[in-house]
Design an enzyme around this catalytic site. Structure first.
Site, mmCIF file in Angstrom:
data_model
loop_
_atom_site.group_PDB
_atom_site.id
_atom_site.type_symbol
_atom_site.label_atom_id
_atom_site.label_comp_id
_atom_site.label_asym_id
_atom_site.label_seq_id
_atom_site.Cartn_x
_atom_site.Cartn_y
_atom_site.Cartn_z
ATOM 1 N N ASP A 2 0.879 -1.170 0.000
ATOM 2 C CA ASP A 2 0.000 0.000 0.000
ATOM 3 C C ASP A 2 0.916 1.219 0.000
ATOM 4 O O ASP A 2 1.701 1.423 0.942
ATOM 5 C CB ASP A 2 -0.864 -0.051 1.270
ATOM 6 C CG ASP A 2 -1.784 1.152 1.396
ATOM 7 O OD1 ASP A 2 -1.495 2.209 0.792
ATOM 8 O OD2 ASP A 2 -2.780 1.035 2.126
ATOM 9 N N LYS A 56 10.818 9.258 -1.978
ATOM 10 C CA LYS A 56 11.845 9.199 -0.918
ATOM 11 C C LYS A 56 12.666 7.917 -1.002
ATOM 12 O O LYS A 56 13.892 7.949 -1.076
ATOM 13 C CB LYS A 56 11.129 9.264 0.442
ATOM 14 C CG LYS A 56 12.039 9.188 1.661
ATOM 15 C CD LYS A 56 11.244 9.109 2.949
ATOM 16 C CE LYS A 56 10.497 10.376 3.276
ATOM 17 N NZ LYS A 56 11.382 11.527 3.491
ATOM 18 N N TYR A 105 -9.497 15.897 -4.785
ATOM 19 C CA TYR A 105 -8.602 15.245 -5.755
ATOM 20 C C TYR A 105 -7.663 16.280 -6.379
ATOM 21 O O TYR A 105 -6.455 16.059 -6.517
ATOM 22 C CB TYR A 105 -9.462 14.559 -6.815
ATOM 23 C CG TYR A 105 -8.699 13.840 -7.908
ATOM 24 C CD1 TYR A 105 -7.998 12.664 -7.655
ATOM 25 C CD2 TYR A 105 -8.706 14.320 -9.221
ATOM 26 C CE1 TYR A 105 -7.324 11.998 -8.672
ATOM 27 C CE2 TYR A 105 -8.031 13.654 -10.241
ATOM 28 C CZ TYR A 105 -7.347 12.495 -9.964
ATOM 29 O OH TYR A 105 -6.673 11.840 -10.965
ATOM 30 N N LYS A 162 -3.462 16.616 -6.540
ATOM 31 C CA LYS A 162 -2.693 16.611 -7.777
ATOM 32 C C LYS A 162 -1.811 17.868 -7.930
ATOM 33 O O LYS A 162 -0.778 17.827 -8.602
ATOM 34 C CB LYS A 162 -3.628 16.420 -8.975
ATOM 35 C CG LYS A 162 -4.289 15.030 -8.997
ATOM 36 C CD LYS A 162 -3.248 13.922 -9.171
ATOM 37 C CE LYS A 162 -3.798 12.524 -9.112
ATOM 38 N NZ LYS A 162 -2.808 11.485 -9.403
HETATM 39 N N1 LIG Z 1 -7.719 8.032 -15.985
HETATM 40 C C1 LIG Z 1 -7.675 9.345 -16.051
HETATM 41 O O1 LIG Z 1 -8.479 9.987 -16.758
HETATM 42 C C2 LIG Z 1 -6.630 10.108 -15.306
HETATM 43 C C3 LIG Z 1 -6.547 11.481 -15.529
HETATM 44 C C4 LIG Z 1 -5.587 12.222 -14.850
HETATM 45 C C5 LIG Z 1 -4.727 11.580 -13.972
HETATM 46 N N2 LIG Z 1 -4.826 10.246 -13.765
HETATM 47 C C6 LIG Z 1 -3.882 9.640 -12.827
HETATM 48 O O2 LIG Z 1 -3.178 8.574 -13.459
HETATM 49 C C7 LIG Z 1 -2.884 7.551 -12.489
HETATM 50 C C8 LIG Z 1 -3.433 6.221 -12.944
HETATM 51 O O3 LIG Z 1 -4.833 6.350 -13.120
HETATM 52 P P1 LIG Z 1 -5.758 5.176 -13.680
HETATM 53 O O4 LIG Z 1 -6.833 5.866 -14.405
HETATM 54 O O5 LIG Z 1 -4.975 4.125 -14.354
HETATM 55 O O6 LIG Z 1 -6.338 4.580 -12.296
HETATM 56 P P2 LIG Z 1 -6.942 3.134 -11.946
HETATM 57 O O7 LIG Z 1 -7.897 3.301 -10.826
HETATM 58 O O8 LIG Z 1 -7.422 2.443 -13.176
HETATM 59 O O9 LIG Z 1 -5.668 2.383 -11.388
HETATM 60 C C9 LIG Z 1 -5.076 2.795 -10.182
HETATM 61 C C10 LIG Z 1 -4.407 1.584 -9.548
HETATM 62 O O10 LIG Z 1 -3.828 2.008 -8.313
HETATM 63 C C11 LIG Z 1 -4.057 0.991 -7.344
HETATM 64 N N3 LIG Z 1 -4.012 1.568 -6.010
HETATM 65 C C12 LIG Z 1 -4.959 2.334 -5.402
HETATM 66 N N4 LIG Z 1 -4.580 2.632 -4.158
HETATM 67 C C13 LIG Z 1 -3.361 2.054 -3.973
HETATM 68 C C14 LIG Z 1 -2.468 1.998 -2.890
HETATM 69 N N5 LIG Z 1 -2.757 2.599 -1.734
HETATM 70 N N6 LIG Z 1 -1.312 1.317 -3.031
HETATM 71 C C15 LIG Z 1 -1.017 0.686 -4.215
HETATM 72 N N7 LIG Z 1 -1.840 0.699 -5.273
HETATM 73 C C16 LIG Z 1 -3.000 1.368 -5.143
HETATM 74 C C17 LIG Z 1 -5.445 0.459 -7.700
HETATM 75 O O11 LIG Z 1 -5.659 -0.830 -7.126
HETATM 76 C C18 LIG Z 1 -5.388 0.455 -9.217
HETATM 77 O O12 LIG Z 1 -4.883 -0.761 -9.725
HETATM 78 C C19 LIG Z 1 -3.489 8.059 -11.176
HETATM 79 O O13 LIG Z 1 -2.496 8.738 -10.446
HETATM 80 C C20 LIG Z 1 -4.564 9.021 -11.622
HETATM 81 O O14 LIG Z 1 -4.880 9.983 -10.641
HETATM 82 C C21 LIG Z 1 -5.761 9.482 -14.413
#
Ligand SMILES: NC(=O)c1ccc[n+]([C@@H]2O[C@H](COP(=O)([O-])OP(=O)(O)OC[C@H]3O[C@@H](n4cnc5c(N)ncnc54)[C@H](O)[C@@H]3O)[C@@H](O)[C@H]2O)c1
Length: 252
Positions: free
Chosen positions: A63, A120, A153, A157
């Site tokens: 985590d 870190k 959120y 960011k």
């Molecule tokens: N999808 C979008 O439109 C979008 C837009 C802007 C930014 N982002 C950013 O891109 C990144 C990836 O987004 P995504 O859309 O693939 O998200 P997603 O939800 O599809 O995947 C995120 C993954 O992170 C894992 N996760 C959550 N909490 C966790 C923890 N505490 N420890 C370890 N793993 C953990 C989840 O299990 C999941 O597999 C994120 O940082 C998101 O904020 C996404």
């Protein structure tokens, strides 16, 4: 120590992280998939699929908001050349005028503390190795421009941009660059869940797509292509940056 460079991508059992892992494996890295224990089956099946294709792939469950778990995960690696802090959660829709706050602590713990811990421990490992490295984080278009209903959120960011700039400044002398990507709307699970969460959220996201120059939703592979470059030797003069990848919405 293996001669093959190692890249760790957090939150990579799904979505954007999964595409980044696929791309970095194709780029020749030994890839380490990180996700939560609850995604064990998905993560292990993904690693196996990569190994069947001839790549070097392993899985570390941790985590990212837990100090000891991130420390142990990073320290257990044979070597680390690229850290992609990608894992995040979205907070429920929240407006400044609401009489409650939903999800503040968890969103800050995973998104901000999670990035800080990944940066870190990756930095300490890379400094000890002595040959530099690449640290890459995940901001968002909301880290560049506001979207109504996304107070919590958005704050996380923006915070990631601050962490990225500070880490870049501190780590440049060690040959370590630190940058983050700022995606617009990308077709992944997190985005699909958000759009399904309320009619307001769906409407807001449709507006985002309409307002872009290219007029389409992004794909995880779009982000993976950017990370591939930021992770490469060729990106060595770029650090402290938040790189927009949004089909032409933010122009500064
Ligand atoms: N999808 C979008 O439109 C979008 C837009 C802007 C930014 N982002 C950013 O891109 C990144 C990836 O987004 P995504 O859309 O693939 O998200 P997603 O939800 O599809 O995947 C995120 C993954 O992170 C894992 N996760 C959550 N909490 C966790 C923890 N505490 N420890 C370890 N793993 C953990 C989840 O299990 C999941 O597999 C994120 O940082 C998101 O904020 C996404």
């Amino acid at each position: 120590m293996s001669a093959q460079k190692v890249a760790l991508v957090t939150g990579s059992a799904n979505g954007i992280g999964k595409s980044i892992v696929e791309q970095l494996a194709q780029d020749g890295f030994a890839v380490v998939i990180n996700d939560l224990e609850l995604n064990r089956e998905k993560a292990e099946a993904f690693a196996e699929e990569l190994r069947q294709k001839g790549h070097t792939a392993s899985v570390k469950f941790a985590d990212v908001s837990d100090f000891d778990q991130v420390k142990e995960m990073v320290e257990s690696l044979d070597r680390l050349d690229v850290m992609v802090a990608n894992a995040a959660v979205v907070a429920p829709v929240d407006f400044i005028t609401d009489d409650h706050i939903n999800g503040w602590q968890k969103t800050f713990d995973v998104n901000v503390k999670g990035h800080l811990l990944c940066y870190k421990f990756a930095a300490n490992k890379m400094i000890a190795q002595g040959w530099g490295g690449r640290i890459i984080g995940a901001s968002s278009i909301v880290g560049r421009k506001p979207e109504p209903g996304r107070m919590t959120y958005t704050a996380t960011k923006w915070a990631i941009r601050g962490l990225t700039q500070t880490a870049a400044y501190e780590l440049g002398k060690h040959g370590i660059t630190v940058n983050c990507y700022a995606p617009g709307l990308i077709n992944s699970e997190i985005a699909q869940q958000y759009m399904a969460s309320s009619p307001q959220a769906a409407e807001m996201m449709n507006q985002v797509i309409k307002s872009s120059a290219v007029g389409r939703i992004g794909e995880p592979e779009d982000v993976a292509a950017l990370v591939s470059f930021l992770a490469s030797e060729k990106s060595g003069f770029i650090t402290g940056q938040t790189v927009s990848i949004d089909g032409g919405i933010v122009y500064t």
